[in-house]
Design a protein around this motif. Structure first.
Motif, PDB file in Angstrom:
ATOM      1  N   LEU A 156      10.598   2.465   2.770  1.00 14.25           N
ATOM      2  CA  LEU A 156      10.041   1.780   1.601  1.00 14.25           C
ATOM      3  C   LEU A 156       9.581   0.367   1.924  1.00 14.25           C
ATOM      4  N   LYS A 157      10.115  -0.215   2.989  1.00 17.30           N
ATOM      5  CA  LYS A 157       9.661  -1.544   3.398  1.00 17.30           C
ATOM      6  C   LYS A 157       8.197  -1.530   3.820  1.00 17.30           C
ATOM      7  N   SER A 158       7.710  -0.349   4.203  1.00 16.45           N
ATOM      8  CA  SER A 158       6.297  -0.214   4.561  1.00 16.45           C
ATOM      9  C   SER A 158       5.432   0.104   3.346  1.00 16.45           C
ATOM     10  N   VAL A 159       6.059   0.381   2.221  1.00 17.82           N
ATOM     11  CA  VAL A 159       5.336   0.758   1.004  1.00 17.82           C
ATOM     12  C   VAL A 159       5.237  -0.415   0.035  1.00 17.82           C
ATOM     13  N   PHE A 160       6.367  -1.072  -0.193  1.00 17.39           N
ATOM     14  CA  PHE A 160       6.422  -2.187  -1.137  1.00 17.39           C
ATOM     15  C   PHE A 160       6.626  -3.490  -0.365  1.00 17.39           C
ATOM     16  N   PRO A 161       5.774  -4.483  -0.578  1.00 22.25           N
ATOM     17  CA  PRO A 161       5.909  -5.758   0.147  1.00 22.25           C
ATOM     18  C   PRO A 161       7.289  -6.378  -0.024  1.00 22.25           C
ATOM     19  N   THR A 162       7.796  -6.345  -1.248  1.00 24.41           N
ATOM     20  CA  THR A 162       9.145  -6.842  -1.515  1.00 24.41           C
ATOM     21  C   THR A 162       9.790  -5.944  -2.560  1.00 24.41           C
ATOM     22  N   PHE A 163      11.090  -5.840  -2.503  1.00 28.06           N
ATOM     23  CA  PHE A 163      11.833  -5.154  -3.559  1.00 28.06           C
ATOM     24  C   PHE A 163      13.274  -5.632  -3.532  1.00 28.06           C
ATOM     25  N   THR A 164      13.932  -5.449  -4.649  1.00 31.41           N
ATOM     26  CA  THR A 164      15.338  -5.808  -4.751  1.00 31.41           C
ATOM     27  C   THR A 164      16.174  -4.557  -4.552  1.00 31.41           C
TER      28      THR A 164
END
Length: 290
Positions: free
Chosen positions: A25-33
């Motif tokens: 998911l780090k490759s999908v969303f620039p940032t997330f909590t």
């Protein structure tokens, strides 16, 4: 950030499937909590839920496989864990819309992690697996460690592994096209010339029954001739190099072959080298005459 997505996975002991899911998911969303919890209210409010919650619904980003009946399986019978479910939805985007590359990553990395997580271990190699390596980031029973800190370390490690797996698979697919073109353009179908060393064995075995030798430059600038094995991974060659060359180097090999810049021939008769393309092609011609 207020616009960050909320990604939830379970707290406590972690495995490769949830770790690699978050890494992907780090490759999908620039940032997330990221929240690690089993609190149902927190899970219900999350944007993405991984490996917890008892629900699989890709449309709403729910990726659990622990519910009754699981979350489906591949055509080869390997069931999906959370990593496989994430890859089903986001793998193509992670691989820049290259379906062949996404399929290769699923076959070589994702499905193995899924298989181990789901106990579908038939055919999985023995020894310390990548899944076991990820589990080693958990605190042991003797440590008063922080599971969340261990999880974050494991995600960073997994992200690097995933990036290198994608790079390696991409290189393999690009190599396939290069080797196929070399086979097509070969003046003699028994001798395939590569302008640059490229992984070739799988493609040669798939496309050429005639190829006996590969000729290519090494990273040190020498030119090599290498035998084609009867099948990938085999130590038996379609046609070995001449027996009198075995183990010779420099002056001895030069005297035996009549090639002034001959450098060496492996005792196993599967690879030899000279300092020039022309001389290596002479080696190939001599080997074909044997």
């Amino acid at each position: 950030m207020m616009n960050d997505k909320i990604v939830v996975t379970h707290s406590g002991n972690f495995h490769a499937d949830d770790v690699f899911s978050v890494a992907a998911l780090k490759s999908v969303f620039p940032t997330f909590t990221l929240i690690r919890t089993r609190d149902k209210e927190v899970i219900a409010k999350a944007d993405v839920v991984i490996d917890v919650g008892g629900e699989h619904d890709a449309a709403t980003d729910r990726f659990d496989h622990h519910q009754r009946g699981g979350a489906g399986e591949r055509d080869n019978g390997v069931p999906y864990s959370s990593f496989g479910l994430i890859w089903q939805k986001y793998g193509l985007a992670i691989c820049d819309d290259n379906q062949e590359l996404a399929n290769a990553i699923d076959a070589g990395l994702v499905s193995t992690i899924d298989a181990i997580d789901c106990g579908h271990v038939k055919g999985v190699a023995e020894g310390i697996s990548l899944s076991q390596t990820i589990s080693m980031f958990n605190p042991t029973w003797q440590e008063e460690g922080d599971f969340d800190a261990g999880f974050n370390e494991a995600v960073d490690f997994a992200a690097r592994i995933l990036a290198r797996a994608i790079a390696a698979a991409s290189g393999g697919l690009n190599a396939k096209a290069i080797v196929a073109e070399a086979i097509k353009n070969a003046q003699d179908p028994r001798v395939i010339v590569l302008e640059k060393y490229t992984p070739w064995k799988k493609t040669v075995h798939a496309l050429s029954e005639q190829a006996l030798y590969m000729v290519y430059p090494s990273q040190s600038g020498q030119w090599m001739i290498q035998t084609v094995p009867v099948e990938p991974g085999s130590f038996e060659d379609r046609k070995s190099l001449p027996k009198p060359w075995a183990g010779l180097s420099d002056a001895e090999l030069q005297a035996e072959t009549g090639i002034e810049d001959a450098m060496f021939c492996h005792n196993g008769l599967f690879i030899a080298g000279t300092t020039s393309f022309e001389s290596t092609m002479k080696m190939a011609a001599l080997a074909l005459q044997e």
